[in-house]
Design a protein around this motif. Structure first.
Motif, PDB file in Angstrom:
ATOM      1  N   ARG A 177      66.456 -41.068 -67.098  1.00  0.00           N
ATOM      2  CA  ARG A 177      67.177 -41.258 -68.290  1.00  0.00           C
ATOM      3  C   ARG A 177      68.156 -42.627 -67.995  1.00  0.00           C
ATOM      4  O   ARG A 177      68.529 -42.994 -67.040  1.00  0.00           O
ATOM      5  N   PRO A 178      68.372 -43.550 -69.087  1.00  0.00           N
ATOM      6  CA  PRO A 178      69.085 -44.722 -68.883  1.00  0.00           C
ATOM      7  C   PRO A 178      70.511 -44.362 -68.483  1.00  0.00           C
ATOM      8  O   PRO A 178      71.111 -43.412 -68.765  1.00  0.00           O
ATOM      9  N   GLY A 208      66.861 -28.255 -71.372  1.00  0.00           N
ATOM     10  CA  GLY A 208      67.240 -29.156 -70.373  1.00  0.00           C
ATOM     11  C   GLY A 208      66.376 -29.249 -69.388  1.00  0.00           C
ATOM     12  O   GLY A 208      65.362 -28.359 -68.944  1.00  0.00           O
ATOM     13  N   TYR A 209      66.662 -30.180 -68.240  1.00  0.00           N
ATOM     14  CA  TYR A 209      65.958 -30.505 -66.957  1.00  0.00           C
ATOM     15  C   TYR A 209      67.020 -31.096 -66.143  1.00  0.00           C
ATOM     16  O   TYR A 209      68.205 -31.360 -66.415  1.00  0.00           O
ATOM     17  N   TRP A 210      66.716 -31.126 -64.724  1.00  0.00           N
ATOM     18  CA  TRP A 210      67.339 -32.046 -63.846  1.00  0.00           C
ATOM     19  C   TRP A 210      67.148 -33.535 -64.117  1.00  0.00           C
ATOM     20  O   TRP A 210      66.064 -33.758 -63.667  1.00  0.00           O
ATOM     21  N   VAL A 211      68.180 -34.410 -64.531  1.00  0.00           N
ATOM     22  CA  VAL A 211      68.159 -35.630 -64.234  1.00  0.00           C
ATOM     23  C   VAL A 211      68.381 -36.193 -62.950  1.00  0.00           C
ATOM     24  O   VAL A 211      69.957 -35.925 -62.734  1.00  0.00           O
ATOM     25  N   ILE A 242      73.256 -21.837 -77.650  1.00  0.00           N
ATOM     26  CA  ILE A 242      72.291 -22.921 -77.186  1.00  0.00           C
ATOM     27  C   ILE A 242      72.690 -23.528 -75.992  1.00  0.00           C
ATOM     28  O   ILE A 242      74.027 -24.191 -76.249  1.00  0.00           O
ATOM     29  N   ASN A 243      72.329 -23.621 -74.834  1.00  0.00           N
ATOM     30  CA  ASN A 243      72.648 -24.328 -73.828  1.00  0.00           C
ATOM     31  C   ASN A 243      71.925 -25.563 -73.613  1.00  0.00           C
ATOM     32  O   ASN A 243      70.550 -25.504 -73.698  1.00  0.00           O
ATOM     33  N   SER A 244      72.581 -26.682 -73.446  1.00  0.00           N
ATOM     34  CA  SER A 244      71.928 -28.237 -73.180  1.00  0.00           C
ATOM     35  C   SER A 244      72.480 -28.611 -72.072  1.00  0.00           C
ATOM     36  O   SER A 244      73.392 -28.637 -71.765  1.00  0.00           O
ATOM     37  N   SER A 245      71.499 -29.039 -71.084  1.00  0.00           N
ATOM     38  CA  SER A 245      72.027 -29.652 -69.810  1.00  0.00           C
ATOM     39  C   SER A 245      70.947 -30.563 -69.170  1.00  0.00           C
ATOM     40  O   SER A 245      69.729 -30.266 -69.388  1.00  0.00           O
ATOM     41  N   TRP A 246      71.681 -31.608 -68.495  1.00  0.00           N
ATOM     42  CA  TRP A 246      70.634 -32.389 -67.932  1.00  0.00           C
ATOM     43  C   TRP A 246      71.041 -32.054 -66.301  1.00  0.00           C
ATOM     44  O   TRP A 246      70.661 -32.827 -65.268  1.00  0.00           O
TER      45      TRP A 246
END
Length: 386
Positions: free
Chosen positions: A184-185, A171-174, A263-267
């Motif tokens: 991202r849309p 992830g990353y900061w959106v 698993i961590n997933s993050s925006w």
């Protein structure tokens, strides 16, 4: 050499992923290299037909890349007997209907994921394709990343001994879209439009875990919408109704016993790691950390012996104690590599296992992950079959 043309209807190429990875870096890249050499005196020449809803955008893309065929009429393109393959990179909500129409028209189908909004729909697509006798594939691009290919090399070579656990960070900061444009849309953050990071990323984690370590047998997940308000492409605020972070724990049926994966997933996370995604694998004989391109390992014979003492500063860098895994090969773009395998499957009937049933497993894991979060409990992941 003789040249055979294969006509591919490409739907959704005006979007970010469809354009950059599938059209430009895969199909057009194949054309730039002179086509796909099939190795038997024949070269396969992909001829894309751009399909979408926005006529002006399709025309502009075609002109930009010297292409001659584009259409806003999907049914007409599918009715053309010259069209052999249908590819879908649309938003998730529009995908199942288009795939059904392509299968009904007798076209081979290759698609982004998730293949449907629910497991039942994903399995229906797989059954329809099987019954129609068409070839079908689902994009599972991360398997072809250099970092994961190096990790697979370590696994196949027995480096880890018995694998104990996998830990992933993605992830990353959106940006919210108010003071800086979002990367991202906006539909990604609206559940009613098929958005959400669990729906987006759990299908990826399913095939990565399944292919490298073993099938997922249970899931415990917690999803969150950390930023409830965002701003769209026109600068207007909207309610973010989809999850922007998902934290998952998975049990895997490894060849030597159960493996635990986290698993961590993050925006909504700022990156403090070498790459946007990293997986650490720990085994009895060694450990490794793999990202998009790099992979570092530490064998048990070279493992240091840390001692916990918070009163003394660390005297060395833990990162420096790991060995970089060499490339040992030329790595092509992962999307292009999988396109080549699928096209060989279509024209030469070469083996290909990343099909719509594999895609359904990813949809199932996302669905169960969201249910696990809603119910606050661990859920078993049943094996799917047609």
């Amino acid at each position: 050499m003789t040249r055979r043309t294969i006509r591919i209807a490409m739907n959704g190429v005006t979007g970010r992923m469809g354009y950059r990875q599938h059209l430009v870096r895969s199909i057009l890249a194949l054309r730039e290299q002179g086509g796909l050499d099939l190795g038997d005196g024949e070269v396969l020449w992909p001829e894309p037909v751009l399909v979408g809803r926005r006529e002006h955008a399709l025309r502009a893309l075609a002109q930009r890349h010297g292409l001659t065929e584009w259409s806003t009429d999907l049914d007409a393109v599918l009715a053309d007997e010259r069209t052999e393959v249908y590819f879908d990179a649309q938003v998730t909500a529009a995908r199942p209907d288009a795939l059904k129409r392509a299968v009904a028209a007798g076209k081979h189908v290759y698609t982004e994921k998730p293949t449907a909004s629910g497991t039942a729909g994903a399995l229906e697509l797989a059954r329809l394709a099987r019954d129609a006798g068409v070839k079908h594939g689902v994009v599972q691009d991360k398997l072809f990343l250099p970092g994961l290919l190096k990790l697979k090399r370590l696994i196949d070579g027995g480096f880890f001994g018995r694998i104990l656990s996998v830990r992933g960070e993605f992830g990353y900061w959106v940006f919210e879209g108010d003071w800086q444009e979002a990367q991202r849309p906006s539909w990604n953050y609206r559940a009613e439009d098929g958005g959400g990071i669990a729906v987006d990323m759990f299908p990826h984690w399913e095939y990565v875990l399944h292919e490298l370590f073993g099938p997922v047998t249970s899931v415990t997940a917690q999803v969150a919408t950390h930023l409830p308000e965002r701003w769209d492409e026109h600068g207007k605020p909207y309610a973010a109704t989809a999850d922007d972070a998902a934290y998952g724990i998975f049990t895997l049926a490894g060849p030597d016993g159960p493996v635990t994966a986290q698993i961590n997933s993050s925006w909504t996370v700022r990156v403090h790691r070498d790459e946007l995604v990293e997986f650490q694998v720990d085994g009895t004989h060694g450990s490794a950390v793999a990202g998009l391109r790099g992979c570092r390992a530490q064998h048990r014979s070279a493992t240091p012996k840390p001692v916990w003492n918070p009163d003394l500063p660390a005297t060395g860098s833990f990162r420096d104690q790991w060995q970089e895994i060499p490339d040992n090969a030329d790595f092509d773009n992962g999307f292009k590599a999988q396109w080549e395998l699928f096209l060989r499957h279509v024209v030469r009937d070469e083996p290909y296992r990343w099909d719509l049933l594999a895609g359904a497993r990813g949809v199932q894991l996302a669905e169960l992950g969201l249910r696990s979060s809603a119910e606050g409990r661990r859920l078993d992941v049943p094996e799917l079959s047609l």
